[in-house]
Motif scaffolding. Sequence first.
Motif, PDB file in Angstrom:
ATOM      1  N   ASP A  97     -20.302  33.688  -5.590  1.00  0.00           N
ATOM      2  CA  ASP A  97     -19.088  33.407  -4.808  1.00  0.00           C
ATOM      3  C   ASP A  97     -17.971  33.044  -5.787  1.00  0.00           C
ATOM      4  O   ASP A  97     -17.679  31.876  -6.010  1.00  0.00           O
ATOM      5  N   LEU A  98     -17.358  34.052  -6.361  1.00  0.00           N
ATOM      6  CA  LEU A  98     -16.375  33.846  -7.420  1.00  0.00           C
ATOM      7  C   LEU A  98     -15.139  33.090  -6.952  1.00  0.00           C
ATOM      8  O   LEU A  98     -14.492  32.419  -7.752  1.00  0.00           O
ATOM      9  N   ASP A  99     -14.819  33.179  -5.679  1.00  0.00           N
ATOM     10  CA  ASP A  99     -13.643  32.478  -5.152  1.00  0.00           C
ATOM     11  C   ASP A  99     -13.798  30.964  -5.201  1.00  0.00           C
ATOM     12  O   ASP A  99     -12.798  30.244  -5.139  1.00  0.00           O
ATOM     13  N   ASN A 100     -15.021  30.486  -5.296  1.00  0.00           N
ATOM     14  CA  ASN A 100     -15.256  29.040  -5.338  1.00  0.00           C
ATOM     15  C   ASN A 100     -15.650  28.544  -6.720  1.00  0.00           C
ATOM     16  O   ASN A 100     -16.287  27.500  -6.847  1.00  0.00           O
ATOM     17  N   LEU A 101     -15.268  29.317  -7.727  1.00  0.00           N
ATOM     18  CA  LEU A 101     -15.485  28.914  -9.114  1.00  0.00           C
ATOM     19  C   LEU A 101     -14.143  28.892  -9.839  1.00  0.00           C
ATOM     20  O   LEU A 101     -13.266  29.716  -9.544  1.00  0.00           O
ATOM     21  N   PRO A 102     -13.990  27.999 -10.808  1.00  0.00           N
ATOM     22  CA  PRO A 102     -12.783  28.047 -11.623  1.00  0.00           C
ATOM     23  C   PRO A 102     -12.685  29.413 -12.323  1.00  0.00           C
ATOM     24  O   PRO A 102     -13.708  30.068 -12.553  1.00  0.00           O
ATOM     25  N   GLU A 103     -11.492  29.791 -12.680  1.00  0.00           N
ATOM     26  CA  GLU A 103     -11.260  31.125 -13.238  1.00  0.00           C
ATOM     27  C   GLU A 103     -12.155  31.435 -14.438  1.00  0.00           C
ATOM     28  O   GLU A 103     -12.750  32.508 -14.520  1.00  0.00           O
ATOM     29  N   SER A 104     -12.288  30.484 -15.366  1.00  0.00           N
ATOM     30  CA  SER A 104     -13.093  30.750 -16.569  1.00  0.00           C
ATOM     31  C   SER A 104     -14.579  30.886 -16.239  1.00  0.00           C
ATOM     32  O   SER A 104     -15.282  31.712 -16.834  1.00  0.00           O
ATOM     33  N   ILE A 129     -12.802  36.610 -22.631  1.00  0.00           N
ATOM     34  CA  ILE A 129     -13.691  35.537 -23.090  1.00  0.00           C
ATOM     35  C   ILE A 129     -13.357  35.160 -24.529  1.00  0.00           C
ATOM     36  O   ILE A 129     -13.265  33.981 -24.868  1.00  0.00           O
ATOM     37  N   CYS A 130     -13.132  36.165 -25.367  1.00  0.00           N
ATOM     38  CA  CYS A 130     -12.771  35.885 -26.763  1.00  0.00           C
ATOM     39  C   CYS A 130     -11.427  35.175 -26.847  1.00  0.00           C
ATOM     40  O   CYS A 130     -11.234  34.316 -27.718  1.00  0.00           O
ATOM     41  N   ALA A 131     -10.512  35.500 -25.948  1.00  0.00           N
ATOM     42  CA  ALA A 131      -9.219  34.806 -25.938  1.00  0.00           C
ATOM     43  C   ALA A 131      -9.400  33.333 -25.579  1.00  0.00           C
ATOM     44  O   ALA A 131      -8.670  32.471 -26.085  1.00  0.00           O
ATOM     45  N   LEU A 132     -10.355  33.025 -24.718  1.00  0.00           N
ATOM     46  CA  LEU A 132     -10.607  31.633 -24.323  1.00  0.00           C
ATOM     47  C   LEU A 132     -11.381  30.852 -25.374  1.00  0.00           C
ATOM     48  O   LEU A 132     -11.035  29.708 -25.690  1.00  0.00           O
TER      49      LEU A 132
END
Length: 185
Positions: A97-104, A129-132
């Motif tokens: 459920d990606l809508d209920n997870l923080p973006e990262s 991911i590499c940018a983060l």
Amino acid sequence: MIRYLLNKMLMAMHRRYDYDVRYLQEILQTDLPAFLKYLGFQMMAAHSANVPAEPLFAARVRAIIWDDCGPCTQLVVNMALEARVSPDRVRAMVEMDLDNLPESTALVARFTELVLAHNPEADELREQICALWGSKGLIAIAYSISSSRVYPALKYTLGYGHACSRVQVNDQTLAPTRSAEAQHG
């Protein structure tokens, strides 16, 4: 003596997580050098670099669901909760459920699904991911994904993989789901 101490460690894990460690006990009793190599593998599996626990557990949860239908998934869920990942977020990881997870965290969950499906769309997410977290973070996520798949493979190869079961996240029972979207690419 060393087998006795290592078995005590396994029994502590069994009690702590209510997890069946018989396959690990078999390795320990049959081939001590093989078990010691397994312990070395544990160091790789625990590598986190500079990635927070929540995205790493998103990778572990999503990866374990690809190869397990219960006990190993429950173990990873319990470890995520123990690491203070909120039950709502763990539930969202299990249910994709990606809508209920923080973006990262959602990024890592989706990336994991695409990587395991060998979907080329993973390339775009890899750059994010590499940018983060940089290349070190990507390696930590790669270790989380790949190492999570080893445990079910060991269990099933040695004859300890059995019936599927639902996963408990605190007071809620869930049926882990595999993302169909990631398989189309």
